[in-house]
Design an enzyme around this catalytic site. Structure first.
Site, mmCIF file in Angstrom:
data_model
loop_
_atom_site.group_PDB
_atom_site.id
_atom_site.type_symbol
_atom_site.label_atom_id
_atom_site.label_comp_id
_atom_site.label_asym_id
_atom_site.label_seq_id
_atom_site.Cartn_x
_atom_site.Cartn_y
_atom_site.Cartn_z
ATOM 1 N N SER A 75 0.828 -1.037 0.089
ATOM 2 C CA SER A 75 -0.366 -0.029 -0.054
ATOM 3 C C SER A 75 0.996 1.212 -0.044
ATOM 4 O O SER A 75 0.317 2.413 0.262
ATOM 5 C CB SER A 75 -0.955 0.110 1.263
ATOM 6 O OG SER A 75 -1.978 -1.161 1.286
ATOM 7 N N GLY A 76 2.010 1.149 -0.151
ATOM 8 C CA GLY A 76 3.151 2.408 -0.066
ATOM 9 C C GLY A 76 3.866 2.385 1.133
ATOM 10 O O GLY A 76 4.098 3.446 1.308
ATOM 11 N N LYS A 156 7.607 -0.089 11.316
ATOM 12 C CA LYS A 156 6.617 -0.390 10.231
ATOM 13 C C LYS A 156 6.005 -1.696 10.715
ATOM 14 O O LYS A 156 6.681 -2.522 10.975
ATOM 15 C CB LYS A 156 7.463 -0.575 8.830
ATOM 16 C CG LYS A 156 7.966 0.522 8.411
ATOM 17 C CD LYS A 156 8.538 0.563 6.822
ATOM 18 C CE LYS A 156 9.873 -0.292 6.867
ATOM 19 N NZ LYS A 156 10.576 -0.173 5.554
ATOM 20 N N THR A 157 4.890 -1.834 10.282
ATOM 21 C CA THR A 157 4.110 -3.230 10.406
ATOM 22 C C THR A 157 2.928 -3.226 9.517
ATOM 23 O O THR A 157 2.200 -2.269 9.524
ATOM 24 C CB THR A 157 3.667 -3.253 12.094
ATOM 25 O OG1 THR A 157 3.074 -4.665 11.968
ATOM 26 C CG2 THR A 157 2.573 -2.179 12.384
ATOM 27 N N HIS A 158 2.731 -4.608 9.167
ATOM 28 C CA HIS A 158 1.488 -4.795 8.356
ATOM 29 C C HIS A 158 0.350 -5.265 9.263
ATOM 30 O O HIS A 158 -0.667 -5.810 8.829
ATOM 31 C CB HIS A 158 1.785 -5.589 7.474
ATOM 32 C CG HIS A 158 2.682 -5.151 6.140
ATOM 33 N ND1 HIS A 158 2.673 -3.975 5.694
ATOM 34 C CD2 HIS A 158 3.684 -5.866 5.411
ATOM 35 C CE1 HIS A 158 3.643 -3.723 4.635
ATOM 36 N NE2 HIS A 158 4.135 -4.976 4.686
ATOM 37 N N SER A 187 -0.532 -5.542 -7.058
ATOM 38 C CA SER A 187 0.905 -5.449 -6.611
ATOM 39 C C SER A 187 1.196 -6.577 -5.747
ATOM 40 O O SER A 187 2.343 -7.018 -5.958
ATOM 41 C CB SER A 187 0.847 -4.174 -5.792
ATOM 42 O OG SER A 187 2.149 -3.732 -5.573
ATOM 43 N N ARG A 300 7.846 -1.714 -8.580
ATOM 44 C CA ARG A 300 7.453 -2.233 -9.909
ATOM 45 C C ARG A 300 6.925 -1.196 -10.661
ATOM 46 O O ARG A 300 7.924 -0.557 -11.658
ATOM 47 C CB ARG A 300 6.238 -3.191 -9.513
ATOM 48 C CG ARG A 300 6.011 -4.153 -10.598
ATOM 49 C CD ARG A 300 4.825 -5.058 -9.929
ATOM 50 N NE ARG A 300 3.796 -4.280 -9.753
ATOM 51 C CZ ARG A 300 2.551 -4.019 -10.549
ATOM 52 N NH1 ARG A 300 2.676 -4.261 -11.792
ATOM 53 N NH2 ARG A 300 1.727 -3.212 -10.158
ATOM 54 N N LYS A 301 5.976 -0.510 -10.533
ATOM 55 C CA LYS A 301 5.321 0.591 -11.376
ATOM 56 C C LYS A 301 5.136 1.821 -10.529
ATOM 57 O O LYS A 301 5.268 2.829 -11.162
ATOM 58 C CB LYS A 301 4.048 0.024 -11.978
ATOM 59 C CG LYS A 301 4.181 -0.910 -13.137
ATOM 60 C CD LYS A 301 2.854 -0.880 -13.987
ATOM 61 C CE LYS A 301 3.271 -1.962 -15.179
ATOM 62 N NZ LYS A 301 1.953 -2.135 -16.124
ATOM 63 N N GLY A 302 4.637 1.482 -9.419
ATOM 64 C CA GLY A 302 4.405 3.056 -8.540
ATOM 65 C C GLY A 302 3.035 3.737 -9.305
ATOM 66 O O GLY A 302 3.318 5.037 -9.296
HETATM 67 P P1 A3P Z 1 3.507 -1.503 -7.490
HETATM 68 O O1 A3P Z 1 3.717 -2.753 -7.373
HETATM 69 O O2 A3P Z 1 2.088 -1.249 -8.021
HETATM 70 O O3 A3P Z 1 4.243 -0.895 -8.339
HETATM 71 P P2 A3P Z 1 4.743 -1.627 0.168
HETATM 72 O O4 A3P Z 1 6.093 -0.707 0.230
HETATM 73 O O5 A3P Z 1 3.748 -1.479 0.968
HETATM 74 O O6 A3P Z 1 5.269 -3.142 -0.043
HETATM 75 O O7 A3P Z 1 4.147 -1.208 -1.275
HETATM 76 C C1 A3P Z 1 4.834 -1.371 -2.695
HETATM 77 C C2 A3P Z 1 4.149 -0.691 -3.639
HETATM 78 O O8 A3P Z 1 4.703 0.747 -3.428
HETATM 79 C C3 A3P Z 1 4.606 -1.054 -4.994
HETATM 80 O O9 A3P Z 1 3.721 -0.740 -5.882
HETATM 81 C C4 A3P Z 1 5.720 -0.153 -5.244
HETATM 82 O O10 A3P Z 1 6.286 0.225 -6.489
HETATM 83 C C5 A3P Z 1 5.172 1.343 -4.652
HETATM 84 N N1 A3P Z 1 5.987 2.304 -4.194
HETATM 85 C C6 A3P Z 1 7.325 2.077 -3.639
HETATM 86 N N2 A3P Z 1 7.810 3.498 -3.691
HETATM 87 C C7 A3P Z 1 7.104 4.339 -4.237
HETATM 88 C C8 A3P Z 1 7.156 5.722 -4.551
HETATM 89 N N3 A3P Z 1 8.203 6.463 -4.248
HETATM 90 N N4 A3P Z 1 6.240 6.410 -5.041
HETATM 91 C C9 A3P Z 1 4.921 5.632 -5.627
HETATM 92 N N5 A3P Z 1 5.129 4.252 -5.303
HETATM 93 C C10 A3P Z 1 5.946 3.538 -4.657
#
Ligand code: A3P
Length: 337
Positions: A75-76, A156-158, A187, A300-302
């Site tokens: 989720s970011g 950090k925690t999920h 994702s 990945r895509k962000g």
């Molecule tokens: P996608 O797989 O859609 O690209 P988490 O850190 O909670 O595991 O989340 C990972 C998701 O956040 C991935 O999404 C990742 O690419 C995206 N992400 C990581 N850094 C980011 C950034 N600086 N800006 C936007 N998205 C980001």
């Protein structure tokens, strides 16, 4: 007289899955199908080591100067944690080139996510055993190192909020990031393909079915998000959406800074947003490609809206029904584009 706090009894149990559900996980394509335990009554799917660590998580003592970042996976979290770190370390951002995000922030869930921590060659375990030669790895390496850490921590925690110490919001500030369920699902699927821990070998439609059945790790998604949403007016909780961060990062950073009672100029907010941009974070991650924290494809895509590229019309209809059913008792509204 000791000033140790009296431990809270854990108000849930942790149980194995019925054989029928393990077979279903196997049929969907989860290689780690047998390595799931579930909390009761909340039905959160976690890894087996959580069974003996539940008490340690539930009694983990937060401190007033902690910043806690709680999210459903993908989720970011990493993005937001880099922002929080940058807000606290504005004068020394170059330190992010020296130490990976995972070494500047504490991801406490690692203690139950990583299989066989005692056996593998994990440098965190080695660091722990150097500091505490008599230490018990099975009691949680990150949990114990966090406990001994001097100074302010970014944790950090999920884990969903009701699995954490119920003193959390009375003690320190928590930031919660939510992301729309369609993009979380896509994702998570890709992460399952590249992650040793989540190891998924099936098709996207199978993964989405498992996600909607609350069978993936950390599911149920809706309980996780709704718990935090209900607390969004609490003075110590700041609720943010990934999609809003994508749309207006400076505006979101300004609100976050206000919550943290930090004062930044617009120029400083711009510096923080650039430091934590997708491109910069991805290239820092790639520069330490030979290092232990590297997962190729993690950044990945962000983007928002990738579901459209991944799902068939039929799957989208099923997902829309699922979202609608789960939105009946909440006023939370997500952006999907
Ligand atoms: P996608 O797989 O859609 O690209 P988490 O850190 O909670 O595991 O989340 C990972 C998701 O956040 C991935 O999404 C990742 O690419 C995206 N992400 C990581 N850094 C980011 C950034 N600086 N800006 C936007 N998205 C980001």
């Amino acid at each position: 007289m000791s000033n140790a706090r009296k431990p809270h009894p854990v108000p849930f149990t942790v149980e194995g899955l019925p054989e029928r559900e393990i077979s279903q996980l196997r049929a969907w394509g989860f290689r780690s199908h047998a390595e799931v335990v579930r909390t009761n009554p909340s039905r959160v799917n976690l890894r087996p080591a959580f069974s003996h660590l539940a008490h340690a998580y539930y009694n983990f003592e937060f401190r007033p100067d902690d910043l806690v970042l709680a999210t459903y996976p993908r989720s970011g979290t990493t993005w937001a944690s880099e922002i929080l770190w940058a807000m606290r370390n504005l004068g020394r951002l170059e330190q992010a080139d020296e130490a990976a995000n995972g070494d500047r922030t504490m991801f406490i869930d690692m203690d139950f996510l990583m299989p066989s921590r005692a056996e593998d060659d994990n440098p965190k375990v080695k660091e722990f055993l150097t500091l505490f030669p008599e230490g018990r790895v099975e009691d949680g390496v990150v949990l114990q190192m966090a406990k001994c850490h001097k100074g302010p921590r970014i944790i950090k925690t999920h884990l969903q909020i009701d699995l954490l110490n119920h003193d959390l919001l009375d003690t320190c500030r928590t930031v919660y990031i939510a992301r729309n369920p369609k993009d979380v699902c896509v994702s998570l699927f890709h992460h399952g393909k590249i992650s040793k821990m989540d190891a998924f070998e099936g098709e996207f439609s199978d993964f989405a079915e498992a996600f909607m059945a609350d069978q993936v790790i950390y599911g149920p998604y809706w309980d996780h998000v709704k718990q935090a949403w209900k607390l969004r007016d609490h003075a110590n909780l700041h609720f943010m959406f990934y999609e809003d961060m994508k749309l207006d990062i400076i505006g979101e950073l300004r609100k976050l800074a206000r919550f943290l009672q930090l004062d930044f100029t617009d120029e400083q907010l711009k510096t923080i947003s650039e430091h934590a941009s997708f491109g910069r974070m991805k290239s820092r991650h790639e520069r330490e490609a030979s290092g232990r924290n590297h997962t190729p494809g993690f950044f990945r895509k962000g983007q928002t809206g990738d579901w459209e590229n991944a799902a068939s019309g039929e799957l989208t209809a099923a997902m829309d029904r699922w979202i609608s059913d789960n939105s009946q008792d909440t006023d939370i509204v997500f952006k999907y584009t």
